[in-house]
Design a protein around this motif. Structure first.
Motif, mmCIF file in Angstrom:
data_model
loop_
_atom_site.group_PDB
_atom_site.id
_atom_site.type_symbol
_atom_site.label_atom_id
_atom_site.label_comp_id
_atom_site.label_asym_id
_atom_site.label_seq_id
_atom_site.Cartn_x
_atom_site.Cartn_y
_atom_site.Cartn_z
ATOM 1 N N ARG B 127 19.135 1.388 5.945
ATOM 2 C CA ARG B 127 20.504 1.320 6.454
ATOM 3 C C ARG B 127 20.825 -0.107 6.878
ATOM 4 N N GLY B 128 22.035 -0.556 6.537
ATOM 5 C CA GLY B 128 22.445 -1.911 6.851
ATOM 6 C C GLY B 128 22.306 -2.235 8.325
ATOM 7 N N GLY B 129 22.605 -1.259 9.182
ATOM 8 C CA GLY B 129 22.563 -1.477 10.625
ATOM 9 C C GLY B 129 21.171 -1.779 11.150
ATOM 10 N N ASN B 130 20.149 -1.464 10.363
ATOM 11 C CA ASN B 130 18.789 -1.688 10.833
ATOM 12 C C ASN B 130 18.187 -3.008 10.347
ATOM 13 N N LEU B 131 19.009 -3.869 9.731
ATOM 14 C CA LEU B 131 18.529 -5.175 9.278
ATOM 15 C C LEU B 131 18.638 -6.197 10.414
ATOM 16 N N SER B 132 17.862 -7.282 10.298
ATOM 17 C CA SER B 132 17.970 -8.367 11.277
ATOM 18 C C SER B 132 19.254 -9.149 11.020
ATOM 19 N N GLY B 133 19.614 -10.021 11.980
ATOM 20 C CA GLY B 133 20.853 -10.798 11.857
ATOM 21 C C GLY B 133 20.903 -11.617 10.578
ATOM 22 N N GLY B 134 19.782 -12.302 10.271
ATOM 23 C CA GLY B 134 19.746 -13.133 9.074
ATOM 24 C C GLY B 134 19.873 -12.311 7.801
ATOM 25 N N GLN B 135 19.211 -11.151 7.807
ATOM 26 C CA GLN B 135 19.304 -10.276 6.626
ATOM 27 C C GLN B 135 20.709 -9.715 6.468
ATOM 28 N N GLN B 136 21.346 -9.379 7.596
ATOM 29 C CA GLN B 136 22.728 -8.881 7.520
ATOM 30 C C GLN B 136 23.651 -9.961 6.962
ATOM 31 N N GLN B 137 23.386 -11.220 7.330
ATOM 32 C CA GLN B 137 24.192 -12.316 6.804
ATOM 33 C C GLN B 137 24.051 -12.394 5.280
ATOM 34 N N PRO B 157 29.116 -18.850 9.499
ATOM 35 C CA PRO B 157 27.940 -18.150 8.977
ATOM 36 C C PRO B 157 26.654 -18.451 9.753
ATOM 37 N N THR B 158 26.603 -19.569 10.478
ATOM 38 C CA THR B 158 25.340 -19.914 11.157
ATOM 39 C C THR B 158 25.230 -19.297 12.540
ATOM 40 N N GLU B 159 26.293 -18.647 12.991
ATOM 41 C CA GLU B 159 26.297 -18.114 14.362
ATOM 42 C C GLU B 159 25.163 -17.101 14.545
ATOM 43 N N GLY B 160 24.337 -17.341 15.543
ATOM 44 C CA GLY B 160 23.269 -16.410 15.871
ATOM 45 C C GLY B 160 22.134 -16.368 14.856
ATOM 46 N N ILE B 161 21.943 -17.447 14.108
ATOM 47 C CA ILE B 161 20.876 -17.468 13.102
ATOM 48 C C ILE B 161 19.908 -18.616 13.380
ATOM 49 N N GLN B 162 18.602 -18.353 13.168
ATOM 50 C CA GLN B 162 17.578 -19.359 13.476
ATOM 51 C C GLN B 162 17.727 -20.602 12.604
ATOM 52 N N PRO B 163 17.375 -21.780 13.165
ATOM 53 C CA PRO B 163 17.532 -23.056 12.441
ATOM 54 C C PRO B 163 16.869 -23.059 11.074
ATOM 55 N N SER B 164 15.671 -22.478 10.952
ATOM 56 C CA SER B 164 14.986 -22.519 9.655
ATOM 57 C C SER B 164 15.793 -21.741 8.611
ATOM 58 N N ILE B 165 16.391 -20.631 9.037
ATOM 59 C CA ILE B 165 17.164 -19.816 8.104
ATOM 60 C C ILE B 165 18.489 -20.487 7.769
ATOM 61 N N ILE B 166 19.016 -21.292 8.717
ATOM 62 C CA ILE B 166 20.259 -22.020 8.440
ATOM 63 C C ILE B 166 20.064 -22.971 7.254
ATOM 64 N N ARG B 167 18.898 -23.612 7.175
ATOM 65 C CA ARG B 167 18.639 -24.518 6.047
ATOM 66 C C ARG B 167 18.621 -23.747 4.723
ATOM 67 N N ASP B 168 17.994 -22.562 4.741
ATOM 68 C CA ASP B 168 17.990 -21.723 3.533
ATOM 69 C C ASP B 168 19.407 -21.359 3.121
ATOM 70 N N LEU B 169 20.209 -21.014 4.141
ATOM 71 C CA LEU B 169 21.585 -20.604 3.887
ATOM 72 C C LEU B 169 22.357 -21.725 3.184
ATOM 73 N N ALA B 170 22.173 -22.961 3.680
ATOM 74 C CA ALA B 170 22.852 -24.105 3.069
ATOM 75 C C ALA B 170 22.438 -24.246 1.609
ATOM 76 N N ARG B 171 21.141 -24.109 1.367
ATOM 77 C CA ARG B 171 20.651 -24.245 -0.001
ATOM 78 C C ARG B 171 21.244 -23.141 -0.894
ATOM 79 N N THR B 172 21.240 -21.910 -0.365
ATOM 80 C CA THR B 172 21.769 -20.788 -1.141
ATOM 81 C C THR B 172 23.244 -21.011 -1.491
ATOM 82 N N LEU B 173 24.028 -21.448 -0.514
ATOM 83 C CA LEU B 173 25.464 -21.631 -0.771
ATOM 84 C C LEU B 173 25.705 -22.703 -1.829
#
Ligand code: ADP
Ligand code: MG
Lengths: 308, 229
Positions: B127-137, B157-173
């Motif tokens: 269930r979507g509700g049971n994912l972590s913040g980064g996974q929900q993003q 998009p970076t609100e409430g997300i760990q710094p290491s995951i923010i870098r991944d997010l930038a790369r993904t986008l």
């Protein structure tokens, strides 16, 4: 009140009243299903739901008249035809009502409550004008009459079994629609977050109309089943709407399983108690029990556990 | 690709956006920077048709979408990842993504979406509700991509997300942009993230765009000044 009966008698009475309660149970389940999907999807409490049921009952009555007068040879087959016709009639009226009335009143729960209540009065008057104030009943074909003996003391009405099968089929169909079909996925998305559903490309208004239509159509089928336990009159639907609300609240509005369990509990309790006391006493006892349970579990019998 | 001009948006009597205008080219990433309460979310919601635009015009690929409802805008090619993700919490990961497929009548989830987010592929049935913040993003982005957009809107998009995951997010986008030639509008308070992905940076203050920089000649100190409380 139990002391006059032997243990064996009590067992038989419970079983037979239980089976007698099957049709009531079916009517409750079908009514509650419709009411619950409409409420869950768009937060509308449809006070006219009983009248949609009665429309189904009148359509069933018309079908039986039609077959008696024009197709007497096929009378045995009138009931399936009546069910389909009842679903279509109540469903079509539901679509119309949604388009004319309900869609202008979303997010105004009190207004929809009043509007659908007004609609129920209008429909009652329409039925009175068309069909008269007198009650009408249908003749069941021979094969649906009578009962089979399970044991010497326990007999089961055949029409009860038939209605049970229909209800089971409808419930399974609704389950599949909601959890396996595209429409169901849209409905669940809208239930979960209406704004976001629109923002991923779902036409929420169309989903609303479909849902209202299907919910009312199921009430029409409940009306077909109802013709077997009660006689149809313009105001007969009103008697059922309160019980149905009870079922929905008791079951927890979001859960299909809860709705079924709660319909079963309430219809069986009423049917069994009615044998030992009067009908109104049975209602009071049932109501008190439900209120007591809801005080312990205000969220209803079943709820889905998930972080929001 | 996306042209916004003279956009006025208000809640009841109080106007929040006072005539915003900007445009985004095909394959361009722009960042809209601003402190809390400056109107970023309101801008995103107005672009999505969630709050009405009182005055002004929004064009996508030459089609005027100013008066359209949300689902019609999605059909025109705009997709939305809202602040707070807003995934459908009672539905499974797979069903969440599938809700985005209806608008184009795509029969099943294109494999490249799971390739972008392998974690989601492993959690299809949760269930979507049971994912972590980064996974929900990630799920919210996957759901938006499922609609086959030309323009992707992301609200903080970076609100409430760990710094290491923010870098991944930038790369993904950036990867999504390069693969699909998508235009991206992202609202942000985190300057490093914006500098990492944006081709152009705007600053929004009290419902007006008050500053604009190209990537080449970005004035970091000046933008940081706008963001300081
Ligand atoms: N639903 C609303 N009703 C009234 N005012 C609102 C509403 N949402 C936001 N606002 C106001 O609009 C302004 C901009 O808010 P918002 O767009 O959420 O800013 P941001 O996303 O940049 O933090 C704020 O002053 C806020 O108080
Ligand atoms: Mg915001």
């Amino acid at each position: 009140m139990f002391s006059d009966y032997s243990l064996g008698d009590l067992g038989s009475i419970l079983a037979m009243q239980g089976f007698a309660g099957l049709i009531l149970f079916s009517v409750f389940v079908l009514m509650a299903l419709g009411l619950a999907i409409i409420f869950g999807q768009m937060g509308v409490i449809n006070m006219a739901h009983g009248e949609f049921m009665i429309l189904g009952a009148y359509v069933t009555y018309l079908c039986s008249e039609l077959f008696t007068n024009y197709l007497p040879a096929l009378y045995n087959g009138y009931f399936p035809v009546a069910i389909v016709a009842a679903f279509c009639a109540s469903g079509a009226l539901g679509l119309l009502v949604e388009w004319v009335l309900i869609r202008h009143l979303y997010r105004r729960p009190l207004d929809t409550l009043l509007a659908t209540w007004g609609l129920s009065l209008i429909l009652q008057q329409v039925y009175r004008s068309i069909f008269g104030a007198r009650e009408v009943g249908v003749e069941l074909p021979d094969w649906m009459l009578g009962s089979t003996h399970l044991t010497d003391t326990i007999e089961v009405p055949i029409n009860g079994i038939i209605v049970m099968c229909i209800t089971t089929a409808i419930t399974v169909a609704v389950y599949l629609l909601i959890f396996r079909s595209g429409w169901g996925k849209r409905v669940r998305a809208v239930m979960s977050n209406r704004t976001m559903a629109g923002a991923v490309g779902i036409d929420t208004e169309r989903v609303d109309r479909m849902t209202f239509g299907i919910g009312c159509g199921i009430a029409g089928i409940a009306g077909s089943a109802f013709t077997m336990v009660g006689s149809t009159s313009p105001t007969a639907g009103q008697l059922y709407i309160v019980d149905t609300f009870l079922v929905v609240v008791f079951g927890g509005a979001q859960s299909l399983l809860g709705t079924i369990a709660s319909a079963f509990t309430i219809s069986q309790a009423q049917s069994t108690l009615e044998f030992f006391t009067s009908g109104s006493n049975a209602k009071v006892l049932t109501l008190l029990t439900v209120v007591a349970i809801l005080m312990v579990r205000p969220q209803g019998l079943f709820t889905v556990k998930v972080r929001r | 690709m996306l042209d916004v001009s003279g956009m006025h948006v208000s809640y009841g009597q109080s106007e929040v956006l006072h005539g915003l205008g900007f445009n985004v080219d095909r394959g361009e990433i722009i960042a809209i920077m601003g402190r809390n309460g400056m109107g970023k979310t309101t801008l995103m919601k107005a672009l999505m048709g969630i709050v009405p635009t009182r005055e002004g015009k929004v064009d996508i690929d030459g089609t005027d979408i100013t008066q359209m409802k949300s689902f019609q805008r999605v059909k025109q090619g705009i997709a939305y990842v809202p602040q707070g993700r807003m995934i459908f919490s009672t539905m499974t990961v797979q069903e969440n993504i599938e809700t985005g497929l209806f608008v184009r009548g795509t029969p099943s989830i294109p494999p490249d979406i799971y390739e972008l987010f392998p974690v989601l592929s492993e959690m299809k049935a949760r269930r979507g509700g049971n994912l972590s913040g980064g996974q929900q993003q990630q799920l919210a982005i996957a759901r938006a991509l499922a609609t086959g957009p030309k323009v992707l809107l992301l609200d903080e998009p970076t609100e409430g997300i760990q710094p290491s995951i923010i870098r991944d997010l930038a790369r993904t986008l950036r990867h999504i942009r390069d693969e699909r030639g998508l235009s991206i509008v992202v609202s942000e308070q985190v300057l490093s993230f914006a500098l990492d992905i944006a081709d152009r940076v705007f600053v929004i203050e009290n419902g007006r765009l008050v500053h604009e920089d190209n990537r080449a000649d970005i004035d970091e100190a000046k933008i940081a000044g706008f963001l300081a409380v």
